[in-house]
Design an enzyme around this catalytic site. Structure first.
Site, PDB file in Angstrom:
ATOM      1  NE  ARG A  96      -7.348   1.987 -12.116  1.00  0.00           N
ATOM      2  CZ  ARG A  96      -8.026   1.034 -11.510  1.00  0.00           C
ATOM      3  NH1 ARG A  96      -8.055  -0.167 -12.021  1.00  0.00           N
ATOM      4  NH2 ARG A  96      -8.676   1.236 -10.377  1.00  0.00           N
ATOM      5  CB  ILE A 130       0.521   3.202   3.150  1.00  0.00           C
ATOM      6  CG1 ILE A 130      -0.394   4.165   2.376  1.00  0.00           C
ATOM      7  CG2 ILE A 130       1.302   3.919   4.211  1.00  0.00           C
ATOM      8  CD1 ILE A 130      -1.588   4.647   3.197  1.00  0.00           C
ATOM      9  CB  ALA A 131       0.398   1.201  -2.313  1.00  0.00           C
ATOM     10  NE  ARG A 132      -0.966  -5.717  -1.007  1.00  0.00           N
ATOM     11  CZ  ARG A 132      -1.716  -5.293  -0.003  1.00  0.00           C
ATOM     12  NH1 ARG A 132      -1.323  -4.287   0.744  1.00  0.00           N
ATOM     13  NH2 ARG A 132      -2.864  -5.884   0.300  1.00  0.00           N
ATOM     14  N   GLY A 141      -8.314   6.103  -4.502  1.00  0.00           N
ATOM     15  CA  GLY A 141      -9.478   5.319  -4.064  1.00  0.00           C
ATOM     16  C   GLY A 141      -9.928   5.841  -2.708  1.00  0.00           C
ATOM     17  NE  ARG A 142     -14.237   1.443  -0.823  1.00  0.00           N
ATOM     18  CZ  ARG A 142     -13.808   0.513  -1.695  1.00  0.00           C
ATOM     19  NH1 ARG A 142     -12.516   0.340  -1.919  1.00  0.00           N
ATOM     20  NH2 ARG A 142     -14.662  -0.246  -2.343  1.00  0.00           N
ATOM     21  CB  ILE A 143      -6.859   4.348   1.480  1.00  0.00           C
ATOM     22  CG1 ILE A 143      -7.599   3.122   2.039  1.00  0.00           C
ATOM     23  CG2 ILE A 143      -5.714   4.746   2.417  1.00  0.00           C
ATOM     24  CD1 ILE A 143      -6.802   1.819   1.982  1.00  0.00           C
ATOM     25  CG  HIS A 168       1.803  -4.837   5.251  1.00  0.00           C
ATOM     26  ND1 HIS A 168       1.916  -5.548   4.081  1.00  0.00           N
ATOM     27  CD2 HIS A 168       0.581  -4.268   5.197  1.00  0.00           C
ATOM     28  CE1 HIS A 168       0.811  -5.418   3.364  1.00  0.00           C
ATOM     29  NE2 HIS A 168      -0.025  -4.637   4.036  1.00  0.00           N
ATOM     30  CB  ILE A 169       1.445  -1.836  11.233  1.00  0.00           C
ATOM     31  CG1 ILE A 169       2.380  -0.610  11.130  1.00  0.00           C
ATOM     32  CG2 ILE A 169       2.174  -3.060  11.739  1.00  0.00           C
ATOM     33  CD1 ILE A 169       2.869  -0.075  12.464  1.00  0.00           C
ATOM     34  CD  GLU A 204       5.056  -6.583   2.859  1.00  0.00           C
ATOM     35  OE1 GLU A 204       5.303  -5.424   2.498  1.00  0.00           O
ATOM     36  OE2 GLU A 204       4.006  -6.903   3.438  1.00  0.00           O
TER      37      GLU A 204
HETATM   38  C1  8YV Z   1      -3.698  -6.311   5.547  1.00  0.00           C
HETATM   39  C2  8YV Z   1      -3.632  -4.538   3.703  1.00  0.00           C
HETATM   40  O1  8YV Z   1      -3.349  -6.305   6.871  1.00  0.00           O
HETATM   41  O2  8YV Z   1      -5.959  -4.607   3.515  1.00  0.00           O
HETATM   42  C3  8YV Z   1      -4.889  -4.528   2.926  1.00  0.00           C
HETATM   43  O3  8YV Z   1      -4.815  -4.427   1.687  1.00  0.00           O
HETATM   44  O4  8YV Z   1      -2.599  -4.252   3.224  1.00  0.00           O
HETATM   45  C4  8YV Z   1      -3.662  -4.866   5.159  1.00  0.00           C
HETATM   46  O5  8YV Z   1      -4.780  -4.257   5.730  1.00  0.00           O
HETATM   47  C5  8YV Z   1      -2.772  -7.221   4.807  1.00  0.00           C
HETATM   48  O6  8YV Z   1      -3.033  -7.244   3.444  1.00  0.00           O
HETATM   49  C6  8YV Z   1      -2.836  -8.645   5.316  1.00  0.00           C
HETATM   50  O7  8YV Z   1      -3.923  -9.345   4.789  1.00  0.00           O
END
Ligand code: 8YV
Length: 336
Positions: free
Chosen positions: A188, A247-249, A166-168, A296-297, A278
């Site tokens: 996908r 850096i996803a989830r 995606g964008r990121i 998660h920064i 987390e």
């Molecule tokens: C948020 C993120 O800080 O935008 C997202 O999807 O993971 C982070 O930028 C986090 O989700 C808290 O809302």
């Protein structure tokens, strides 16, 4: 108009700000809304959230607030839940839509900041930067050494494999090109040719990516189908010299399988900004040195966090005014 009708017409719409935001942004909101805010920043329990959503027309929430049928049970006046986040796996979108509530997120404003961080985490991981710092602080640095100081893996002129384009993901690909890296990706759906060209990226299967990439970066959204996209089987396909960055989830990587692979040196190192469950981190990960951990920064620059709040406020204000929020997710709810 009698006095009570007059005061009623002067009443500001009531909204919820479910987490702490910058005080000047809160003060600005208070000019137009009656704000129930949580500047204490203690995460609501499910019951507290349900109560907080009752009687408000809009809510600014974050990934920490789960918005589902239960949370919305008493939210009879609610028009919008505006996530201060691009990812919205904290939303049960069908339940929000069924409740006739709009849902929005904050795309674009965080793309570059998050891609910068993804690249920083990759560099720290491959070049063992945090491990080196701990080593220096522990007094282990007795002399410079050609072979006995922490040796890392190169980024330049290696192959980066991006899962989730995606964008990121595309932002990371562009940064990687600047390092002379060969960019392969899996997504996908394949990107249009012009986008592939702009990113100098080649589409490959997930298996080929895992087998050939020197560095694997995960930037895909969390969905039930993406649960444990990287587990024991996938880690076994990776090179022993490879790094993995998430850096996803949390939940996209099987953290226990990753800890075992890192311990057994089946891959070289990992960099994680997100974790299963987390803010709790799997204790097996905490025992390892070939890992870089962050809380998660990825979107956390002040400028970007402010821009995320601004966009969420735009979404909320539009919905309350009866106009279309700029980044509405469930467009079918908007009756223009
Ligand atoms: C948020 C993120 O800080 O935008 C997202 O999807 O993971 C982070 O930028 C986090 O989700 C808290 O809302």
């Amino acid at each position: 108009m009698n006095t009570s009708a007059q005061s009623h017409s002067l009443q500001k719409p009531k909204i919820l700000v479910a987490r702490a935001i910058f005080p000047d942004q809160l003060a600005k909101l208070e000019e137009s809304f009656e704000v129930q805010s949580n500047q204490e920043d203690r995460i609501y329990s499910a019951d507290e959230l349900k109560k907080a959503l009752s009687g408000v027309v809009g809510a600014l929430v974050t990934g920490s607030e789960r918005i589902d049928a239960g949370a919305l049970a008493d939210a009879k006046d609610l028009k919008i839940v505006a996530n201060i986040s691009v990812g919205y796996n904290n939303f049960d979108v069908p339940a929000i839509t069924a409740a006739g509530v709009m849902a929005s997120n904050t795309p674009d404003v965080l793309t570059d900041t998050t891609a910068d961080f993804g690249f920083a985490l990759l560099m720290a991981t491959a070049r063992r930067i945090t491990e080196s710092e701990h080593w220096v602080r522990a007094g282990n640095w007795k002399q410079w050494s050609l072979i006995n100081n922490p040796l890392g893996m190169d980024l330049h002129h290696t192959t980066i494999g991006i899962i989730g384009m995606g964008r990121i993901g595309q932002g990371i690909a562009k940064r990687a090109s600047g390092f002379g890296m060969n960019v392969i990706y899996h997504n996908r759906s394949r990107l249009p040719e012009a986008d592939e060209k702009a990113c100098r990226a080649t589409y490959v299967s997930k298996e080929e990516l895992l087998k050939t990439a020197d560095h694997v970066v995960l930037v895909l959204p969390y969905t039930p189908e993406n649960h444990h996209t990287i587990g024991e089987k996938e880690l076994a396909l990776m090179k022993p010299t490879a790094t993995l960055v998430n850096i996803a989830r949390g939940g996209i990587v099987d953290d226990l399988a990753l800890a075992q692979a890192l311990k057994a040196k089946k891959i070289f190192a990992a960099g994680l900004d997100v974790f299963e469950g987390e803010p709790t981190v799997n204790p097996e990960l905490l025992k390892l040195s070939n890992i870089v951990l962050a809380p998660h920064i990825a979107s956390a620059s002040e400028k970007t966090r402010r821009a995320m709040v601004d966009l969420a406020v735009k979404n909320l204000t539009a919905a309350v005014a009866g106009t279309k929020p700029p980044s509405l997710i469930n467009t079918e709810v908007f009756k223009g």
